[in-house]
Design a protein around this motif. Structure first.
Motif, PDB file in Angstrom:
ATOM      1  N   GLU A 267      -0.269   7.599  -5.113  1.00  0.00           N
ATOM      2  CA  GLU A 267       0.841   7.676  -6.069  1.00  0.00           C
ATOM      3  C   GLU A 267       0.320   7.886  -7.483  1.00  0.00           C
ATOM      4  N   GLU A 268      -0.748   7.199  -7.857  1.00  0.00           N
ATOM      5  CA  GLU A 268      -1.305   7.337  -9.206  1.00  0.00           C
ATOM      6  C   GLU A 268      -1.954   8.700  -9.410  1.00  0.00           C
ATOM      7  N   ARG A 270      -1.069  11.493  -7.967  1.00  0.00           N
ATOM      8  CA  ARG A 270      -0.015  12.519  -8.030  1.00  0.00           C
ATOM      9  C   ARG A 270       0.715  12.524  -9.364  1.00  0.00           C
ATOM     10  N   ARG A 271       0.768  11.396 -10.033  1.00  0.00           N
ATOM     11  CA  ARG A 271       1.409  11.382 -11.351  1.00  0.00           C
ATOM     12  C   ARG A 271       0.383  11.351 -12.484  1.00  0.00           C
ATOM     13  N   ARG A 272      -0.862  11.667 -12.145  1.00  0.00           N
ATOM     14  CA  ARG A 272      -1.965  11.754 -13.100  1.00  0.00           C
ATOM     15  C   ARG A 272      -2.179  10.459 -13.897  1.00  0.00           C
ATOM     16  N   ALA A 273      -1.939   9.343 -13.226  1.00  0.00           N
ATOM     17  CA  ALA A 273      -2.182   8.040 -13.850  1.00  0.00           C
ATOM     18  C   ALA A 273      -3.590   7.530 -13.566  1.00  0.00           C
ATOM     19  N   THR A 276      -8.023   6.623 -15.571  1.00  0.00           N
ATOM     20  CA  THR A 276      -7.680   6.305 -16.951  1.00  0.00           C
ATOM     21  C   THR A 276      -8.946   6.358 -17.805  1.00  0.00           C
TER      22      THR A 276
END
Length: 291
Positions: A267-268, A270-273, A276
């Protein structure tokens, strides 16, 4: 003493192994009727590290054929597979005795063949013992190995390598003839010199009687709490598989935890989260690359 040193500065191998004397075959044998023996399977270095502080014996089982390689049974497992995984488990442990299964076809033909292959496994891996399946028919081979300095763990009852002959994985000893055969097998391999004996998938009263009848410790799997010890496939008891045998108690639910972690990661991403700033490398502002 464990002599293998891991460079913890460059390896993921943590925690750093604490030097201590490994348990030996005579030490396991001396546990007959005493403190129960704790045994689990291990196939990798990291799993061995995690299990070693809690176990007396780590078995590199040919169950790796199903657990690691997705094979339909233990029959296709090779000596090369057993050797590679056993060496990894020895590198990851420093307390438990490491025993390695002899795969199907590597010992049944003759005591001489069994010795050659058992010697190869111990030389290539650093393991302290081998395990082989079979009762009275294997007694001569076990005695041959023991007389030549190879400690042996026996295995009677439900013997997975004989699944084709047994016709499946059902519990053994449901009738008097089969019960008598299991007891005769247990006595035969114990008299041949095994320092421990796995009793798998047998009716509880047979496991209790066999434990009383043999001088070496019995290690139950689907047998009885009154055996001298217990063993399970680690991935089964940790909850990595949805389907497990009836005799398995799940002490964890790692399948759900791994699935949840993978889902959160996906999920992270795919949303470029992820990654970090904490997980990326950046040049310093005063460096040429940072201008």
């Amino acid at each position: 003493m464990s002599t293998y040193t891991i460079d913890t500065a460059t390896s993921r191998a943590t925690p750093t192994p604490a030097p201590m004397k490994r348990l030996t075959a005579p030490a396991i044998l001396a546990r007959k009727g005493g403190e129960p023996i704790v045994a689990l399977t291990a196939y990798t270095m990291r799993m061995a590290q995690l299990l070693d502080p809690h176990c007396d014996l780590l078995l590199v089982g040919d169950s790796l054929g199903q657990v690691i390689y997705g094979l339909p049974s233990t029959i296709p497992v090779s000596l090369e597979m057993m050797s590679a995984h056993a060496a990894a488990v020895v590198r990851g442990s420093w307390h438990a005795l490491v025993a390695v299964d002899m795969p199907f076809g590597s010992y049944e033909e003759s005591p001489m063949l069994a010795f050659r292959n058992a010697a190869r496994l111990l030389k290539e891996t650093g393991a302290a013992a081998v395990k082989l399946e079979g009762g009275e028919a294997m007694a001569e081979t076990i005695a041959f190995l023991v007389a030549r300095g190879i400690p042996v763990v026996g295995h009677v009852g439900l013997t997975p390598q004989a699944v084709n002959a047994l016709g499946g994985y059902r519990a053994r000893g449901r009738d008097d003839a089969e019960a008598d055969k299991i007891l005769a097998d247990a006595r035969a391999v114990a008299e041949a010199g095994c320092f421990a004996l796995v009793l798998e998938g047998v009716m509880e009263e047979i496991a209790v009687e066999a434990t009383r009848a043999v001088p070496c410790p019995t290690i139950g799997i689907g047998a009885s709490a009154r055996c001298d010890g217990q063993i399970l496939v680690t991935e089964d008891m940790m909850g990595l598989f949805e389907r497990t045998p009836r005799f398995v108690k799940k002490y964890g639910d790692l399948a759900s935890e791994i699935g949840a972690a993978a889902s959160a990661y996906a999920e992270e991403v795919r949303r470029r989260a992820f990654p970090t700033e904490d997980q990326t490398y950046r040049a310093r502002p005063d460096s040429p690359a940072g201008t």
